[in-house]
Design a protein around this motif. Structure first.
Motif, mmCIF file in Angstrom:
data_model
loop_
_atom_site.group_PDB
_atom_site.id
_atom_site.type_symbol
_atom_site.label_atom_id
_atom_site.label_comp_id
_atom_site.label_asym_id
_atom_site.label_seq_id
_atom_site.Cartn_x
_atom_site.Cartn_y
_atom_site.Cartn_z
ATOM 1 N N ASN A 153 0.822 -1.219 0.000
ATOM 2 C CA ASN A 153 0.000 0.000 0.000
ATOM 3 C C ASN A 153 0.849 1.258 0.000
ATOM 4 O O ASN A 153 0.522 2.245 -0.654
ATOM 5 N N THR A 154 1.937 1.184 0.750
ATOM 6 C CA THR A 154 2.760 2.386 0.891
ATOM 7 C C THR A 154 3.606 2.638 -0.372
ATOM 8 O O THR A 154 4.271 3.652 -0.471
ATOM 9 N N LEU A 155 3.529 1.701 -1.314
ATOM 10 C CA LEU A 155 4.253 1.875 -2.585
ATOM 11 C C LEU A 155 3.287 2.124 -3.748
ATOM 12 O O LEU A 155 3.689 2.128 -4.898
ATOM 13 N N TYR A 209 -8.429 -3.293 -3.119
ATOM 14 C CA TYR A 209 -8.567 -4.677 -3.567
ATOM 15 C C TYR A 209 -7.366 -5.179 -4.396
ATOM 16 O O TYR A 209 -6.795 -6.228 -4.108
ATOM 17 N N PRO A 210 -6.926 -4.420 -5.423
ATOM 18 C CA PRO A 210 -5.818 -4.935 -6.256
ATOM 19 C C PRO A 210 -4.493 -5.054 -5.507
ATOM 20 O O PRO A 210 -3.634 -5.844 -5.902
ATOM 21 N N VAL A 211 -4.309 -4.260 -4.443
ATOM 22 C CA VAL A 211 -3.046 -4.336 -3.692
ATOM 23 C C VAL A 211 -3.021 -5.638 -2.892
ATOM 24 O O VAL A 211 -2.001 -6.329 -2.830
ATOM 25 N N LEU A 212 -4.166 -5.988 -2.322
ATOM 26 C CA LEU A 212 -4.249 -7.280 -1.622
ATOM 27 C C LEU A 212 -4.017 -8.416 -2.624
ATOM 28 O O LEU A 212 -3.316 -9.385 -2.340
ATOM 29 N N GLU A 244 -3.366 5.238 -9.288
ATOM 30 C CA GLU A 244 -3.335 3.957 -10.015
ATOM 31 C C GLU A 244 -4.525 3.087 -9.622
ATOM 32 O O GLU A 244 -5.053 2.333 -10.433
ATOM 33 N N LEU A 245 -4.931 3.186 -8.364
ATOM 34 C CA LEU A 245 -6.071 2.370 -7.910
ATOM 35 C C LEU A 245 -7.392 2.954 -8.398
ATOM 36 O O LEU A 245 -8.317 2.229 -8.749
ATOM 37 N N GLU A 246 -7.459 4.277 -8.440
ATOM 38 C CA GLU A 246 -8.691 4.930 -8.892
ATOM 39 C C GLU A 246 -8.971 4.664 -10.365
ATOM 40 O O GLU A 246 -10.096 4.738 -10.819
ATOM 41 N N ARG A 247 -7.927 4.333 -11.096
ATOM 42 C CA ARG A 247 -8.087 4.069 -12.535
ATOM 43 C C ARG A 247 -8.533 2.646 -12.845
ATOM 44 O O ARG A 247 -8.861 2.334 -13.982
ATOM 45 N N MET A 248 -8.521 1.761 -11.856
ATOM 46 C CA MET A 248 -8.833 0.347 -12.106
ATOM 47 C C MET A 248 -10.290 0.170 -12.558
ATOM 48 O O MET A 248 -11.211 0.657 -11.898
ATOM 49 N N THR A 249 -10.465 -0.564 -13.659
ATOM 50 C CA THR A 249 -11.817 -0.765 -14.204
ATOM 51 C C THR A 249 -12.747 -1.393 -13.173
ATOM 52 O O THR A 249 -13.886 -0.980 -13.012
ATOM 53 N N GLN A 250 -12.243 -2.413 -12.474
ATOM 54 C CA GLN A 250 -13.127 -3.110 -11.534
ATOM 55 C C GLN A 250 -13.576 -2.185 -10.406
ATOM 56 O O GLN A 250 -14.717 -2.245 -9.972
ATOM 57 N N PHE A 251 -12.678 -1.311 -9.954
ATOM 58 C CA PHE A 251 -13.053 -0.362 -8.903
ATOM 59 C C PHE A 251 -14.161 0.557 -9.419
ATOM 60 O O PHE A 251 -15.163 0.790 -8.748
ATOM 61 N N LYS A 252 -13.973 1.050 -10.647
ATOM 62 C CA LYS A 252 -14.961 1.981 -11.201
ATOM 63 C C LYS A 252 -16.319 1.292 -11.339
ATOM 64 O O LYS A 252 -17.351 1.834 -10.978
ATOM 65 N N THR A 293 0.406 -5.817 -10.137
ATOM 66 C CA THR A 293 1.248 -6.707 -9.330
ATOM 67 C C THR A 293 2.698 -6.651 -9.810
ATOM 68 O O THR A 293 3.629 -6.543 -9.008
ATOM 69 N N ARG A 294 2.874 -6.712 -11.117
ATOM 70 C CA ARG A 294 4.237 -6.658 -11.682
ATOM 71 C C ARG A 294 4.901 -5.324 -11.343
ATOM 72 O O ARG A 294 6.061 -5.257 -10.981
ATOM 73 N N GLU A 295 4.108 -4.269 -11.448
ATOM 74 C CA GLU A 295 4.602 -2.929 -11.155
ATOM 75 C C GLU A 295 5.042 -2.835 -9.684
ATOM 76 O O GLU A 295 6.096 -2.297 -9.362
ATOM 77 N N LEU A 296 4.221 -3.398 -8.792
ATOM 78 C CA LEU A 296 4.542 -3.320 -7.359
ATOM 79 C C LEU A 296 5.763 -4.176 -7.015
ATOM 80 O O LEU A 296 6.552 -3.816 -6.143
ATOM 81 N N ALA A 297 5.909 -5.298 -7.709
ATOM 82 C CA ALA A 297 7.092 -6.142 -7.486
ATOM 83 C C ALA A 297 8.347 -5.334 -7.846
ATOM 84 O O ALA A 297 9.317 -5.287 -7.094
ATOM 85 N N LYS A 298 8.258 -4.676 -8.998
ATOM 86 C CA LYS A 298 9.389 -3.870 -9.472
ATOM 87 C C LYS A 298 9.703 -2.765 -8.459
ATOM 88 O O LYS A 298 10.847 -2.532 -8.100
ATOM 89 N N ARG A 299 8.634 -2.110 -7.984
ATOM 90 C CA ARG A 299 8.834 -0.977 -7.080
ATOM 91 C C ARG A 299 9.420 -1.433 -5.741
ATOM 92 O O ARG A 299 10.305 -0.799 -5.189
#
Ligand code: TYM
Length: 329
Positions: free
Chosen positions: A93-95, A125-128, A100-108, A154-160
């Motif tokens: 979450n802190t990364l 949800y996507p961070v979990l 990025e979360l507000e743009r997620m289709t499922q969230f919208k 997920t890939r982006e967060l792994a990289k970060r």
């Protein structure tokens, strides 16, 4: 390869889940190391009844075993039984930038559908889900098309994480079927929308549904103008969806199915789709009936699954704690 995938416990598994992801997940078991998870924490992002959640979770285990998930080959477990998922989610979450979360289709989509309950969990949800995946260091994540965005995050967060704290995580690939191979099975009533269990029951087919109901639902599925049974998702989304379903269930290429029904018209084709589904799903239904009475066995499978999943996840989590810089005692 190491594989990880998940499914929410609520609602009966429908042919979208099955043909889009879980039929392949059964096939992948024989030559891969598989972790399959019932995502009960994710289910809380929309209103649930506490006295029904445990039952739904156990029922989902029944369904997964009935379709052929084999606990001898795969680790089948419940997300809330492995506390590292929520722990890693906090760090991730802190990364994660909010945008990025507000743009997620499922969230919208979900925040439109559940206007009275747009909770922080729905956004997060996507961070979990990223934590679910990264903890097991998988190579591939087989999912339907609707989940690609989540695997990309997920890939982006792994990289970060790796760049911020030091390399631990793999960047797993989303393994998604081609469109005509079930990446997105469409609603029976609105074939421009994905089949979803949160939509009215006449839009989806549960894989354990009564034969009469399957017949009725296919018969009343929306078709298109014209009368040719031809695959053309843009112009004939309804018939193309039924062709995809037939082709996946029969394990025949779409072109061959098209040819078979070319001159036959919609009604006989729909009848054949219903009959095929009924005959292929029948054995899964009888498997389910048998398993439903074996609660002790089911709980034991999930206990063993939790143990194996915890062993892997806690090792990764320990490493993550160290990298982040938490005090070791
Ligand atoms: P869920 O429970 O909505 O769906 C389970 C799987 O079914 C796929 N799917 C579809 N595929 C094709 N056509 C459709 N109409 C269709 N509807 C659903 C989904 O893509 C998914 O593969 N967030 C996930 C559960 C999850 C997860 C994970 C998945 C939690 N953590 C980690 C993978 C890895 C979900 O809600 O799936």
């Amino acid at each position: 390869m190491r594989i990880l995938s998940g499914i929410q416990p609520t609602g009966e598994m429908h042919i979208g889940n099955y043909l889009g992801a879980w039929k392949r997940l059964v096939e992948l078991q024989t030559s891969n190391e598989c972790f399959y998870m019932i995502a009960d924490l994710h289910a809380l992002t929309v209103p649930q009844k506490a006295n029904e959640l445990a039952q739904a979770t156990l029922q989902k285990a029944v369904e997964l075993l009935s379709i052929g998930i084999d606990p001898e080959h795969s680790t089948l477990f419940v997300q809330s039984h492995v506390s590292a998922h929520t722990e890693l989610a906090w760090i991730l979450n802190t990364l994660t930038p909010l945008g990025e979360l507000e743009r997620m289709t499922q969230f919208k989509e979900k925040s439109k559908k559940y206007r009275a309950n747009i909770n922080a969990g729905l956004l997060d949800y996507p961070v979990l889900q990223a934590a679910d995946i990264l903890l097991y260091l998988p190579d591939g994540v087989p999912v339907g098309k609707d989940q690609i965005q989540h695997v990309e995050l997920t890939r982006e967060l792994a990289k970060r994480f790796n760049a911020t704290y030091g390399a631990i995580f793999k960047e797993p690939k989303a393994l998604v079927a081609k469109e005509e191979e079930g990446a997105k099975i469409m609603s029976l009533k609105d074939p421009k929308k994905k089949m979803s269990k949160s939509d009215p029951p006449d839009t989806w087919i549960g894989i354990f549904e009564d034969e009469g109901i399957i017949k009725r639902k296919i018969a009343s599925a929306t078709t298109d103008s014209g009368k040719d049974v031809a695959y053309n998702p843009a112009k004939k989304p309804g018939i193309s969806n039924l062709l995809t379903i037939y082709s996946l269930v029969a394990e025949q290429p779409i072109r061959a199915v098209e040819k078979k029904f070319q001159k036959k018209g919609y009604a006989p084709f729909k009848k054949a789709v219903a009959e095929l589904l009924i005959s292929k799903l029948r054995p899964l239904r009888s498997e389910k009936k048998q398993l439903e009475s074996r609660e002790v066995y089911l709980r034991e499978i999930l206990r063993q699954g939790a143990k194996k999943a915890n062993a892997v996840a806690s090792r990764t989590m320990e490493e993550a704690r160290r990298k982040v810089g938490f005090l070791q005692i």
